[in-house]
Design a protein around this motif. Structure first.
Motif, PDB file in Angstrom:
ATOM      1  N   THR A   1       0.851  -1.179   0.000  1.00 57.87           N
ATOM      2  CA  THR A   1       0.000   0.000   0.000  1.00 57.87           C
ATOM      3  C   THR A   1       0.889   1.231   0.000  1.00 57.87           C
TER       4      THR A   1
ATOM      5  N   LYS B   1     -13.836   1.773   7.289  1.00 54.71           N
ATOM      6  CA  LYS B   1     -13.660   3.187   7.601  1.00 54.71           C
ATOM      7  C   LYS B   1     -13.613   3.929   6.267  1.00 54.71           C
TER       8      LYS B   1
ATOM      9  N   TYR C   1     -11.389   6.613   4.083  1.00 57.02           N
ATOM     10  CA  TYR C   1     -10.034   7.134   4.022  1.00 57.02           C
ATOM     11  C   TYR C   1      -9.957   8.224   2.965  1.00 57.02           C
TER      12      TYR C   1
ATOM     13  N   ILE D   1      -7.589 -14.703   0.231  1.00 57.52           N
ATOM     14  CA  ILE D   1      -7.408 -14.181   1.585  1.00 57.52           C
ATOM     15  C   ILE D   1      -8.547 -13.249   1.978  1.00 57.52           C
TER      16      ILE D   1
ATOM     17  N   ASP E   1     -26.943  -6.888   7.060  1.00 58.87           N
ATOM     18  CA  ASP E   1     -28.085  -7.294   7.856  1.00 58.87           C
ATOM     19  C   ASP E   1     -29.317  -6.440   7.628  1.00 58.87           C
TER      20      ASP E   1
ATOM     21  N   ARG F   1      -8.945  -4.715  -2.174  1.00 55.60           N
ATOM     22  CA  ARG F   1      -7.816  -3.845  -2.475  1.00 55.60           C
ATOM     23  C   ARG F   1      -8.249  -2.837  -3.531  1.00 55.60           C
TER      24      ARG F   1
ATOM     25  N   GLU G   1     -23.695  -7.303  10.480  1.00 57.06           N
ATOM     26  CA  GLU G   1     -23.726  -7.989  11.754  1.00 57.06           C
ATOM     27  C   GLU G   1     -22.671  -9.091  11.726  1.00 57.06           C
ATOM     28  N   PRO G   2     -22.019  -9.362  12.859  1.00 56.84           N
ATOM     29  CA  PRO G   2     -21.050 -10.470  12.847  1.00 56.84           C
ATOM     30  C   PRO G   2     -21.765 -11.788  12.657  1.00 56.84           C
ATOM     31  N   GLY G   3     -21.199 -12.639  11.801  1.00 55.30           N
ATOM     32  CA  GLY G   3     -21.774 -13.948  11.546  1.00 55.30           C
ATOM     33  C   GLY G   3     -20.729 -15.025  11.744  1.00 55.30           C
ATOM     34  N   PRO G   4     -21.119 -16.291  11.557  1.00 59.61           N
ATOM     35  CA  PRO G   4     -20.153 -17.378  11.752  1.00 59.61           C
ATOM     36  C   PRO G   4     -18.993 -17.318  10.789  1.00 59.61           C
TER      37      PRO G   4
ATOM     38  N   ARG H   1     -21.753  -9.935   7.889  1.00 50.31           N
ATOM     39  CA  ARG H   1     -22.642 -10.028   6.733  1.00 50.31           C
ATOM     40  C   ARG H   1     -23.663  -8.899   6.816  1.00 50.31           C
TER      41      ARG H   1
ATOM     42  N   THR I   1      -9.816 -10.410   0.962  1.00 49.85           N
ATOM     43  CA  THR I   1      -9.372  -9.051   1.253  1.00 49.85           C
ATOM     44  C   THR I   1      -9.641  -8.159   0.060  1.00 49.85           C
TER      45      THR I   1
ATOM     46  N   ALA J   1      -4.839  -1.426   0.610  1.00 53.12           N
ATOM     47  CA  ALA J   1      -5.579  -2.554   1.163  1.00 53.12           C
ATOM     48  C   ALA J   1      -5.967  -2.226   2.595  1.00 53.12           C
ATOM     49  N   VAL J   2      -7.239  -2.259   2.873  1.00 55.21           N
ATOM     50  CA  VAL J   2      -7.748  -2.011   4.226  1.00 55.21           C
ATOM     51  C   VAL J   2      -8.921  -2.954   4.453  1.00 55.21           C
ATOM     52  N   PRO J   3      -9.345  -3.123   5.682  1.00 56.21           N
ATOM     53  CA  PRO J   3     -10.455  -4.049   5.934  1.00 56.21           C
ATOM     54  C   PRO J   3     -11.748  -3.594   5.268  1.00 56.21           C
TER      55      PRO J   3
END
Lengths: 237, 619
Positions: B276, B608, B610, B562, B319, B566, B310-313, B317, B564, B585-587
């Motif tokens: 990056t 976020k 940027y 992975i 929601d 980009r 929402e956090p999922g298994p 995902r 991710t 590359a960021v989440p």
């Protein structure tokens, strides 16, 4: 005791340097280049540490000594075998979590507070260190009577694979959720529950007590095996 | 000569078991598989190429190490040195007998596969493509194993060192573009698999001894030269080491350091290529349950679209309904207003990347979306206003859409044009709606008509591409061109910057330059391309969208391996040579949202938002 510690340190320090260099370099390159998200990269570093460090630490203590032929000479010294094993265990523990400390310092300096808070980074590494220490104890006990380092490494990998598969079983089978307390991977995966599919989570204190008891039992068994090694060597002589 | 024959016989006698085992795996197993298929009344076929491709390199390394270490230990080495023959002669016989074992073990199964299989099976690397190039790679790997064995004289340690070298030979050309010509994947993909002389393109040359013609170009011979260079260098090193009795005292340390160093070199090389490098000017933290899906701004004000997750298994995902926020930008800062829920009872599907937005009204966005369930639905126009004091109107129904389809919208002055598929179970028809947006927040339908054919087709496939313009009165040819490109709401739709159209497909980033423009259509000519890197191909990177401004194109990609997202920035100021100049590359929970600003900065959104500066390599 200090002589034993010095001897073990002198023999194993290169592994500490190797582990620190590999993990810290991996973390630094990945975080500075920002190839993937910080959390993903640190999970990779943790995974590398869990796979590499316990095997690196456990195989070089007793099996390597036996492979070189110096174990019998060491056991012939006027020192209780348990003290010898204590010295080896302390160095092994240092090899298990020392590189993770180096990687944690590098991670905090390179990317602390950027995408993950400092506390989250430290938490991840602490949990990883707990897993590696637990695996190290299992591998130390399993390889205590191995004749060589290569076979010990294979057996250590077998122990790792066993616990990976067992932990996967604990994760998918609701009836075995409480058995997470036995798994070294409790600290990395077994201590959290998905809010959408909640399951029984063993309290951390209980898991720590169980893991501590298991570690003590394994170490005591390994010490007995080493003492039996001494007795058989004396019998032959 | 008798001496050579004796040596060769001795080497063959000691290494023939390796050939037997290798043929048992590379030929025996595929034959067993073919017999099993025949017994199950399917077509008998021998599929040896997957085995040879995946294990041939490892076999070469092990045979090389074995050939060298077999006689180079203790008194056995002294015995052979005491024989009346040159050390080099002895080693050369060893080398070539072992090399013959490797090549026969790997080539014979491929030849059998070609002879037996009457039809071509769709393998990633079929036998006819492996046969011209892989023998050189196997020879190089065998030579590396031979050299490692000659230097270390201990089989296990030499094998670990040679395997580390094998990793570098396989993967370093993938991660370092300057040496990509030494990569097997590069040379294989440059070959054509042709079936008759008549089909061979002019610049290709056939390899006559292959049963089905494989074409090659002269530049691919650089791979052959590289592999032969490795062979010669390794052999020279081995002979020199044995003649001078040089050896490396090896142990566990060497094993660990060699493998660890090889892995670190590969990772650092890959990271260097993908690093990056966009300077982050400001980061806007969003609540953890929000993920950015679209952003628009004129550099001062704008609008940010997010979705609730929402956090999922398997990670987060989506929601709940989308929402949006007003944005205010300064030189190095972003501020966002409160979250406003998107209008309408359902999330629906909409072409978020191509929402209609105009700099004159930076906090208003129009987009068409399809809502519905159980194969019943309709398209509606949504007007999103990020100003809480001046909300947008409620959603405006356009036409029935029981089937999902690509949607698109384009704004021009006081008109908004929306396209999509009307499907009511009985018939399908492409539709175009014209809306009056003189009151931006309250669009009014002017007309909804069947859409006449216009459009561009798929850029990237042909060297020339024609874009037909929509029948919209009052627009200049340039504006019609922007409308025709901009209204395309399909995935990976091209983008336009001046006279250049850019886009991505599965294999490359391409550029087209405007060649002809009139009131009804524009003609473009393909002038440049940038092939997807080996690293991206292997990791399954797919591009989702591109946006262009000021000679830079921002391509949003998703790496499946992975998980991710980009962003890659391409410099197209010379359209004939598009090349990457930036990475980011960021989440994120999906492809990153990108919007370049007029002053060279850009907004990139994931978990976020940027504000980034221009790539440092761009003047």
């Amino acid at each position: 005791m200090s002589s034993l510690l010095w001897k073990e340190w002198h023999e194993q320090r290169w592994k500490l340097g190797f582990g620190c260099l590999i993990l810290a370099a991996f973390a630094l390159v990945g975080l500075r280049s920002r190839v993937v998200a910080d959390e993903t990269l640190l999970e990779w570093v943790s995974f590398l540490g869990i796979v590499l460090l316990p095997v690196l630490a456990s195989t070089g203590l007793v099996p390597a000594e036996r492979d070189e032929g110096s174990l019998e000479a060491l056991l012939a010294l006027p020192v209780a075998p348990s003290r010898i094993l204590i010295a080896k265990t302390l160095i092994g523990l240092l090899l298990s979590f020392g590189p993770l400390v180096a990687a944690a310092v590098v991670s905090l300096l390179a990317a602390g507070g950027r995408e993950m808070s400092d506390g989250a980074v430290i938490d991840l590494y602490v949990r990883t260190a707990a897993t590696t220490v637990s695996l190290f104890v299992w591998m130390l006990a399993a390889t205590i009577r191995m004749p060589g380092e290569a076979r010990a490494a294979l057996l250590s990998l077998g122990v790792l694979i066993f616990w990976v598969l067992a932990s996967m079983g604990f994760a998918v089978a609701p009836g075995f959720a409480r058995l997470w307390a036995l798994s070294p991977f409790f600290f990395t995966f077994g201590s959290v529950s998905d809010p959408r599919e909640p399951r029984v989570v063993v309290p951390v204190a209980v898991a720590l007590a169980v893991q501590g008891a298991i570690a003590a039992g394994l170490w005591w068994w390994a010490s007995g095996q080493l003492a039996r090694n001494t007795a058989s060597a004396e019998g032959r002589s | 000569m008798r001496q050579l024959a004796s040596l060769a016989w001795k080497e063959w006698h000691e290494s023939r078991w390796l050939l037997v085992v290798a043929l048992g795996v590379f030929l025996g197993l595929p034959l067993a598989g073919g017999l099993e298929a025949a017994l199950a009344r399917q077509k008998f076929a021998v599929l040896a190429s997957p085995w040879v491709f995946s294990l041939g390199g490892i076999l070469a390394v092990f045979v090389g190490v074995d050939a060298a270490c077999r006689d180079l230990r203790g008194r056995l080495e002294d015995f052979w040195r005491s024989r009346p023959m040159g050390t080099a002669q002895w080693l050369l016989v060893k080398y070539f007998v072992g090399l013959a074992v490797v090549l026969v073990a790997c080539i014979l199964p491929l030849v059998v596969e070609l002879r037996v299989n009457s039809t071509c099976y769709a393998m990633p690397y079929p036998a006819e493509l492996l046969l011209p190039w892989c023998p050189f790679l196997w020879a190089a790997l065998y030579s590396l194993g031979f050299a490692a064995g000659s230097l270390l004289r201990r089989g296990a340690h030499a094998a670990m060192l040679a395997l580390s070298a094998m990793l570098l030979v396989y993967f370093l050309p993938v991660v370092l573009p300057p040496i990509k010509w030494m990569g097997l994947a590069w040379v294989i993909e440059g070959s054509e698999n042709v079936w008759s002389i008549a089909e061979t393109p002019a610049h290709f040359h056939r390899i006559p001894w292959l049963p089905r013609g494989v074409g090659f170009q002269f530049y691919q011979l650089s791979f052959v030269g590289g592999m032969l260079g490795i062979c010669v260098a390794s052999l020279a090193l081995a002979v020199g080491a044995v003649r001078r009795n040089l050896r490396i005292e090896s142990g566990v340390k060497l094993t660990y350091w060699s493998v660890g160093t090889a892995m670190l070199i590969l990772f650092a090389s890959a990271a260097f290529q993908l690093a990056t490098n966009l300077p982050i000017l400001h980061t806007l933290d969003l609540p953890p349950e929000e993920d950015v899906i679209m952003v628009r701004s004129d550099g001062g004000r704008g609008v940010l679209f997010t979705r609730h997750i929402e956090p999922g298994p398997y990670g987060y995902r989506p929601d709940a309904a989308d929402g949006y926020r007003a944005l205010t930008l300064s030189d190095r800062r972003i501020e966002a207003g409160p979250l406003i829920a998107a209008p309408g009872p359902e999330r629906g599907y909409w072409s978020r990347a191509r929402a209609a937005w105009q700099p004159d009204h930076p906090d208003v966005v129009h987009f068409v979306r399809r809502v519905g369930r159980d194969q019943k639905g309709y398209c509606e126009l949504v007007t999103a206003s990020a100003d809480p004091a001046a909300p947008g109107s409620s959603a405006l129904p356009l036409w029935r859409a029981d089937e999902p389809s690509p949607l698109g919208q384009f704004a021009w002055k006081d008109r908004l044009y929306a396209i999509g598929l009307r499907s009511d179970g009985a018939s399908d028809r492409q539709m175009m709606a014209t809306l009056d947006i003189s009151d931006t927040r309250r669009p009014k339908v002017v007309s909804i008509e069947p859409r006449p054919y216009w459009g561009s087709g798929a850029f990237g496939r042909h060297d020339m591409q024609t874009v037909d313009f929509p029948p919209i009165a009052g627009m200049s040819p340039r504006e019609l061109l922007r409308a025709a490109i901009g209204i395309d709401g399909s995935n990976r739709a091209p983008c336009i910057d001046g006279d250049v159209v850019c886009g991505v497909n599965e294999a490359e980033f391409f550029t087209y330059r405007l060649k002809q423009l009139d009131e009804h259509h524009a003609v473009f000519e393909k002038v440049g391309q940038y092939a997807q890197s080996m690293l991206d191909k292997i990791s399954g990177t797919t591009a989702s969208d591109c946006t262009a401004a000021g000679g830079l194109v921002y391509v949003s990609t998703w790496n499946r391996a992975i998980n991710t997202p980009r962003v890659t920035v391409f410099d197209i100021r010379d359209p004939k040579r598009p090349h990457p100049v930036g990475h980011f590359a960021v989440p994120g929970e999906g492809p990153l949202a990108v919007w370049p600003l007029p002053d060279g900065r850009a907004l990139i959104g994931g978990r976020k938002l940027y504000l980034v500066g221009p790539p440092p390599r761009v003047d």
